[in-house]
Design an enzyme around this catalytic site. Structure first.
Site, PDB file in Angstrom:
ATOM      1  N   ARG A  65       0.688  -1.045  -0.064  1.00  0.00           N
ATOM      2  CA  ARG A  65      -0.093   0.018  -0.108  1.00  0.00           C
ATOM      3  C   ARG A  65       0.906   1.390   0.115  1.00  0.00           C
ATOM      4  NH1 ARG A  65      -2.751  -4.213   2.109  1.00  0.00           N
ATOM      5  NH2 ARG A  65      -0.883  -4.648   2.863  1.00  0.00           N
ATOM      6  N   THR A  66       1.994   1.312   0.895  1.00  0.00           N
ATOM      7  CA  THR A  66       2.493   2.533   0.951  1.00  0.00           C
ATOM      8  C   THR A  66       3.314   2.855  -0.461  1.00  0.00           C
ATOM      9  OG1 THR A  66       3.078   2.104   3.260  1.00  0.00           O
ATOM     10  CG2 THR A  66       4.238   3.694   2.270  1.00  0.00           C
ATOM     11  N   LYS A  95      26.014  -4.636  -4.861  1.00  0.00           N
ATOM     12  CA  LYS A  95      27.346  -4.565  -5.005  1.00  0.00           C
ATOM     13  C   LYS A  95      28.038  -4.099  -3.762  1.00  0.00           C
ATOM     14  CE  LYS A  95      26.878  -3.816  -9.970  1.00  0.00           C
ATOM     15  NZ  LYS A  95      27.138  -2.683 -10.940  1.00  0.00           N
ATOM     16  N   ARG A 116      11.834   3.796   2.339  1.00  0.00           N
ATOM     17  CA  ARG A 116      11.456   2.936   3.232  1.00  0.00           C
ATOM     18  C   ARG A 116      12.538   1.828   3.335  1.00  0.00           C
ATOM     19  NH1 ARG A 116       6.230  -1.048   3.996  1.00  0.00           N
ATOM     20  NH2 ARG A 116       5.433   0.960   4.687  1.00  0.00           N
ATOM     21  N   HIS A 144       6.397   6.100  10.889  1.00  0.00           N
ATOM     22  CA  HIS A 144       5.807   5.819   9.754  1.00  0.00           C
ATOM     23  C   HIS A 144       4.970   7.103   9.601  1.00  0.00           C
ATOM     24  CE1 HIS A 144       4.315   4.673   6.221  1.00  0.00           C
ATOM     25  NE2 HIS A 144       3.910   2.982   6.464  1.00  0.00           N
TER      26      HIS A 144
HETATM   27  C1  NCD Z   1       3.019  -0.994   7.817  1.00  0.00           C
HETATM   28  C2  NCD Z   1       4.339  -0.921   8.095  1.00  0.00           C
HETATM   29  O1  NCD Z   1       4.942  -1.071   6.905  1.00  0.00           O
HETATM   30  O2  NCD Z   1       4.861  -0.425   9.094  1.00  0.00           O
HETATM   31  N1  NCD Z   1       2.243  -1.223   6.624  1.00  0.00           N
HETATM   32  C3  NCD Z   1       2.206  -0.149   6.227  1.00  0.00           C
HETATM   33  O3  NCD Z   1       2.626   0.667   5.787  1.00  0.00           O
HETATM   34  N2  NCD Z   1       0.468   0.132   5.945  1.00  0.00           N
HETATM   35  C4  NCD Z   1       2.304  -2.186   8.675  1.00  0.00           C
HETATM   36  C5  NCD Z   1       3.012  -3.291   9.095  1.00  0.00           C
HETATM   37  O4  NCD Z   1       3.990  -3.843   8.109  1.00  0.00           O
HETATM   38  O5  NCD Z   1       2.584  -4.202   9.875  1.00  0.00           O
END
Ligand code: NCD
Length: 318
Positions: A65-66, A95, A116, A144
């Site tokens: 989703r993100t 590498k 991320r 997050h």
């Molecule tokens: C979450 C995350 O990546 O922190 N997912 C998200 O971005 N909606 C939650 C998770 O991974 O449990």
């Protein structure tokens, strides 16, 4: 980590690395921009807010989703993307290239970086080696911040306020970065009460966050029977398997608290909303998905797109 700059209602060309940068007014003013973005998505418009801009999505950890909501948000705003999932395998990281060198490279080709990464504070570190905005899309077990924005927006949309609310946060409160950011975000507003329910081993690390949370009354509970019946929202989370050194420990804890129709009929009320950042594993029974109060496959994920569009527009629009 040093202190990333405060946003103070001016997002223009700034990084968003932590909820600490946001105050109440910056959050509420961003929310005012969300309905416009929502309408333009509903009309299938491509806006001009990011016309001529290229944004790099650098995801060192899995994401559905993100990643896709950010990619869709950039494109809906008329911008373009350089998209990397699984960089550890597909880029020069394989590498042995350092994060710093990777960031310096992408900052030449793009106007902003969305990152991320499994390490706490990596987004902040990235922001220190380039001069374009960096957005933290999850840094290890730390934070997050854009998930916090969409979660708070989902609550705001339902209750039309973000103060004097009662919430229940359940699951892996130690490793879950969405929970850390959500609690910090809620604490920008007064009079909120939050019940924390987790296995003892996965308790919320209160000592790390104590000053940021001073506006919120925090009540740790140990059993589902202690969930208050007048809560406004339940925020369920998965136990974060990838953060465990010992998988036997994970197996033991993963299904400690399960949200089922039975629990809902015991402890839920009719105005309650049910949230989950997703992915859901087994901690919410699929029968609950049909319940009108379940927001996780409805408003909550849709708001992820609209809120990220509003944020990107504020940062990058001329
Ligand atoms: C979450 C995350 O990546 O922190 N997912 C998200 O971005 N909606 C939650 C998770 O991974 O449990």
């Amino acid at each position: 980590m040093g202190n990333p700059p405060l946003i103070k209602d001016n997002f223009k060309q700034k990084s968003l690395l932590s909820v600490d940068q946001l105050d109440k007014s910056s959050i509420l003013n961003l929310f005012k921009k969300v309905p416009l973005q929502k309408r333009s998505v509903e009309k299938n418009e491509i806006r001009n807010d990011l016309k001529g801009k290229i944004i790099s999505l650098l995801f060192f950890e899995p994401s559905s989703r993100t990643f896709s909501s950010f990619a869709a948000a950039v494109k809906r705003l008329g911008g373009q993307t350089l998209e990397f999932q699984n960089l550890t395998e597909t880029s020069s990281v394989k590498k042995g290239e350092s994060l710093e060198d990777t960031i310096k490279t992408f900052s030449v080709y793009s106007n902003g970086i969305i990152i991320r990464h499994p390490q706490a504070f990596s987004a902040y570190n990235a922001s220190q080696v380039c001069n374009i905005p960096v957005i933290n899309a999850g840094d290890g077990t730390n934070e997050h911040p854009t998930q916090m924005l969409l979660d708070l927006y989902t609550i705001y949309e339902k209750f039309n306020k973000l103060n004097n609310l009662k919430g229940v946060l359940v699951g892996d409160l130690l490793n879950g970065r969405t929970v850390h950011s959500l609690l910090k975000g809620l604490s920008k507003f007064k009079g909120n009460t939050v019940y924390l329910l987790s296995p003892k081993q996965l308790s919320f690390p209160l000592e790390k966050f104590s000053t940021e949370l001073k506006n919120t009354q925090i009540i740790k509970i140990r059993d589902e029977s202690e969930i208050p019946e007048d809560a406004n929202f339940w925020y369920w989370t998965r136990v974060q398997k990838e953060r465990f050194k010992n998988l036997r420990e994970y197996e033991k804890l993963k299904n400690s608290f399960i949200l089922s129709n039975e629990l809902l009929s015991k402890k839920g009320n009719k105005n309650l909303i049910l949230m989950h950042p997703l992915p859901r594993i087994e901690e919410i029974e699929s029968e609950v998905d049909q319940d009108k109060r379940a927001m996780y496959f409805r408003n909550q994920i849709r708001n992820g797109l609209y809120v990220r569009m509003a944020l990107l527009s504020l940062i990058f629009k001329k």
